[in-house]
Design an enzyme around this catalytic site. Structure first.
Site, PDB file in Angstrom:
ATOM      1  N   ARG A  77     -10.303 -11.417   1.893  1.00 39.75           N
ATOM      2  CA  ARG A  77     -11.177 -12.444   1.281  1.00 39.75           C
ATOM      3  C   ARG A  77     -10.484 -13.815   1.268  1.00 39.75           C
ATOM      4  O   ARG A  77     -11.148 -14.838   1.270  1.00 39.75           O
ATOM      5  CB  ARG A  77     -11.603 -12.001  -0.117  1.00 39.75           C
ATOM      6  CG  ARG A  77     -10.501 -11.883  -1.108  1.00 39.75           C
ATOM      7  CD  ARG A  77     -10.891 -11.085  -2.333  1.00 39.75           C
ATOM      8  NE  ARG A  77     -10.903  -9.647  -2.087  1.00 39.75           N
ATOM      9  CZ  ARG A  77     -11.240  -8.735  -2.988  1.00 39.75           C
ATOM     10  NH1 ARG A  77     -11.595  -9.104  -4.200  1.00 39.75           N
ATOM     11  NH2 ARG A  77     -11.203  -7.449  -2.694  1.00 39.75           N
ATOM     12  N   LYS A  99       0.841  -1.206   0.000  1.00 42.15           N
ATOM     13  CA  LYS A  99       0.000   0.000   0.000  1.00 42.15           C
ATOM     14  C   LYS A  99       0.872   1.250   0.000  1.00 42.15           C
ATOM     15  O   LYS A  99       2.017   1.205   0.457  1.00 42.15           O
ATOM     16  CB  LYS A  99      -0.866   0.029   1.269  1.00 42.15           C
ATOM     17  CG  LYS A  99      -2.039  -0.926   1.255  1.00 42.15           C
ATOM     18  CD  LYS A  99      -2.887  -0.734   2.510  1.00 42.15           C
ATOM     19  CE  LYS A  99      -4.033  -1.722   2.579  1.00 42.15           C
ATOM     20  NZ  LYS A  99      -5.054  -1.581   1.547  1.00 42.15           N
TER      21      LYS A  99
HETATM   22  N1  BES Z   1      -8.174  -3.659   4.260  1.00 38.24           N
HETATM   23  C1  BES Z   1      -8.361  -3.252   2.924  1.00 38.24           C
HETATM   24  C2  BES Z   1      -9.677  -2.529   2.688  1.00 38.24           C
HETATM   25  C3  BES Z   1      -9.820  -1.195   3.371  1.00 38.24           C
HETATM   26  C4  BES Z   1      -9.475  -0.030   2.719  1.00 38.24           C
HETATM   27  C5  BES Z   1     -10.343  -1.134   4.636  1.00 38.24           C
HETATM   28  C6  BES Z   1      -9.629   1.176   3.366  1.00 38.24           C
HETATM   29  C7  BES Z   1     -10.508   0.086   5.271  1.00 38.24           C
HETATM   30  C8  BES Z   1     -10.153   1.233   4.635  1.00 38.24           C
HETATM   31  C9  BES Z   1      -8.343  -4.463   1.991  1.00 38.24           C
HETATM   32  O1  BES Z   1      -7.573  -5.534   2.401  1.00 38.24           O
HETATM   33  C10 BES Z   1      -7.768  -4.011   0.688  1.00 38.24           C
HETATM   34  O2  BES Z   1      -6.645  -3.626   0.671  1.00 38.24           O
HETATM   35  N2  BES Z   1      -8.574  -4.061  -0.356  1.00 38.24           N
HETATM   36  C11 BES Z   1      -8.171  -3.630  -1.638  1.00 38.24           C
HETATM   37  C12 BES Z   1      -8.692  -4.605  -2.642  1.00 38.24           C
HETATM   38  C13 BES Z   1      -8.126  -4.415  -4.019  1.00 38.24           C
HETATM   39  C14 BES Z   1      -6.667  -4.810  -4.046  1.00 38.24           C
HETATM   40  C15 BES Z   1      -8.906  -5.275  -4.977  1.00 38.24           C
HETATM   41  C16 BES Z   1      -8.758  -2.241  -1.862  1.00 38.24           C
HETATM   42  O3  BES Z   1      -9.874  -1.997  -1.437  1.00 38.24           O
HETATM   43  O4  BES Z   1      -8.071  -1.392  -2.432  1.00 38.24           O
HETATM   44 ZN    ZN Z   2      -5.514  -5.359   1.820  1.00 39.15          ZN
END
Ligand code: BES
Ligand code: ZN
Ligand code: ZN
Length: 448
Positions: free
Chosen positions: A302, A228
């Protein structure tokens, strides 16, 4: 410290009123606080909680040491006393553990006043229930607000073991390996912290229904090798908010004693980059035998839930509900106040919506549209862990989970938005909200 009591009388110095906007007014000179609840036609339990949260800030600012709130304004005394106490405790919450100035606030005694003696019991039971539930909500908020170097998977496991009146089993890494949870183990592989699968069970005599609750328990989500950005990583200690909500719920069960069997599952681990991490392109086999191509290691929740939900199926519950900070896409769609509800089961989604309206934790039903299933097809495995592009990301994530619930009635709550307020939230404090605890407890209560 705030203390609540129920009294019969007419003496009030906090008075509720209808008004144009929701706000707390202070009428000078008379030592009276007037709480304006906005227009009557827009009134909901949510409004009352929000105003009560503002009220407590005002009372503290004005250095009240005692206040009496008139409940005769409301018809339903149990509901109003519960909502007022919840709102006050939601608004009063602060996470001060790491502040040098830990001085507690002064004492404040709040009397909830009703004119009719026969309504005293209702007020009292409203207060007691709210105190119990809020204890769990604020416990959940503490867990989420704690830095992730404290709330490791082992820490969450030890918290589960501290809860009275339930059975707890912690599965260690070798046990998880034996069970064949490759997807969960894959996510945890890059981290030095050992994964823990937490199973909690509350089984009262005479329970007719069995509800399984699964919580996403990523104690820190760096994204893994699909790292990230610093901006997106900053708040990722909150990625176990679903799991923390389940711990909060179980803490309340022994006292609330709903006559329903509840199993809680949390796959707790960190998502970290290292030489041992899963790589984009890797294929993992989940507990139910389905294979998953990991295209993006940041779609890790997931993967852990795939194993947890398919293990949950083997426990044969009547209903499964998962709470997960699953996608940024759901936050884009619904913002910080509202969680996404995904379910193919009408009865279950209606029951959850009813609980949501009653506790003021907002849900919005999102489509589980089967046509989007093609977006998570993979050329090499049964499924891909991300959609083709970012569009409809909350739906493709939910459709992915659906592959692991078999034919058990199931609902998925994407709580990425409301679990954590990055800016000041509807009840005041920045940070964890405890979202889901009040909602699910109300849902369980409604099953009786
Ligand atoms: N934990 C994150 C989702 C999230 C984002 C929670 C902001 C709370 C605040 C999740 O694991 C994630 O990173 N999801 C990605 C999925 C993508 C790679 C398809 C996302 O939402 O960007
Ligand atoms: Zn994530
Ligand atoms: Zn995550």
């Amino acid at each position: 410290m705030i203390k609540f009591k129920a009294i019969v009388g007419t003496e009030e110095n906090v008075v509720f009123e209808w008004g144009e906007k929701e706000e707390v007014n202070f009428k000078t000179g008379k030592n009276i606080v007037v709480v304006s609840l906005g227009e009557k036609k827009n009134f909901s339990p949510y409004v009352l909680r929000k105003s009560s949260a503002l009220l407590i800030k005002k009372l503290k600012e004005l250095k009240f040491t005692a206040a009496s709130l008139g409940l005769d304004f409301f018809e339903d005394k149990k509901f109003s006393s519960e909502a007022v106490v919840e709102g006050i405790l939601l608004g009063d919450y602060e996470f001060k553990r790491y502040k040098s100035d830990k001085r507690p606030d002064g004492d404040l005694e709040i009397a909830l006043v009703t004119a009719k003696a026969k309504e005293m019991l209702e007020v009292k039971s409203g207060i007691d229930e709210a105190l119990l539930v809020m204890d769990s909500v604020n416990y959940c908020r503490d867990l989420v607000n704690e830095p992730s170097s404290v709330t490791t998977p082992s820490y969450l496991a030890s918290e589960a073991l501290k809860i009275d009146g339930i059975k707890v089993k912690i599965f260690s890494k070798p046990e998880i390996e034996k069970m064949g949870m490759e997807a969960f183990l894959g996510v945890s592989r890059g981290s030095d912290e050992a994964p823990k699968l937490i199973r909690m069970e509350y089984a009262p005599h005479g329970a007719k229904k069995h509800v399984l609750l699964a919580g996403k328990g990523i104690t820190f989500d760096s994204g893994g090798l699909s790292l990230k950005s610093d901006e997106h990583m900053e708040s990722m200690k909150m990625d176990m908010a679903g799991g923390a909500a389940i711990l909060g719920i179980f803490k309340a069960l022994e006292t609330l004693k709903p006559k329903v069997k509840v199993t809680g599952l949390i796959a707790a681990c960190e998502n970290m980059p290292s030489g041992k991490s899963i790589k984009p392109g890797d294929v993992l086999k989940a507990y139910n035998g389905k294979t998953i191509e990991v295209k993006n290691t940041d779609a890790e929740g997931r993967l852990t839930l795939a194993d947890v939900l398919s293990y949950g199926v083997t426990l044969k519950p009547d209903v499964m509900i998962d709470l997960a900070t699953l996608t940024g896409a759901c936050m884009v769609a619904l913002g910080h106040d509202i969680a996404g509800l995904f379910s193919a089961d009408k009865n279950l989604s209606e029951n959850l919506m009813r609980a949501s309206e009653s506790v003021g934790e907002k849900l919005w039903e999102m489509p589980l549209d089967g046509d989007y299933k093609k977006l998570i097809e993979s050329p090499v495995a049964d499924l891909s862990n991300v959609g083709e592009d970012r569009y409809g990301g909350a739906i493709t994530a939910a459709l992915f989970l659906k592959e692991f619930v078999s034919d058990i009635p199931w609902a998925h709550l994407d709580i990425a938005g409301p679990a954590f307020w990055e800016k000041v939230g509807p009840y005041g404090a920045k940070g964890a909200s405890g979202f889901g605890v009040r909602l699910i407890l109300k849902y369980l209560e409604g099953l009786l």
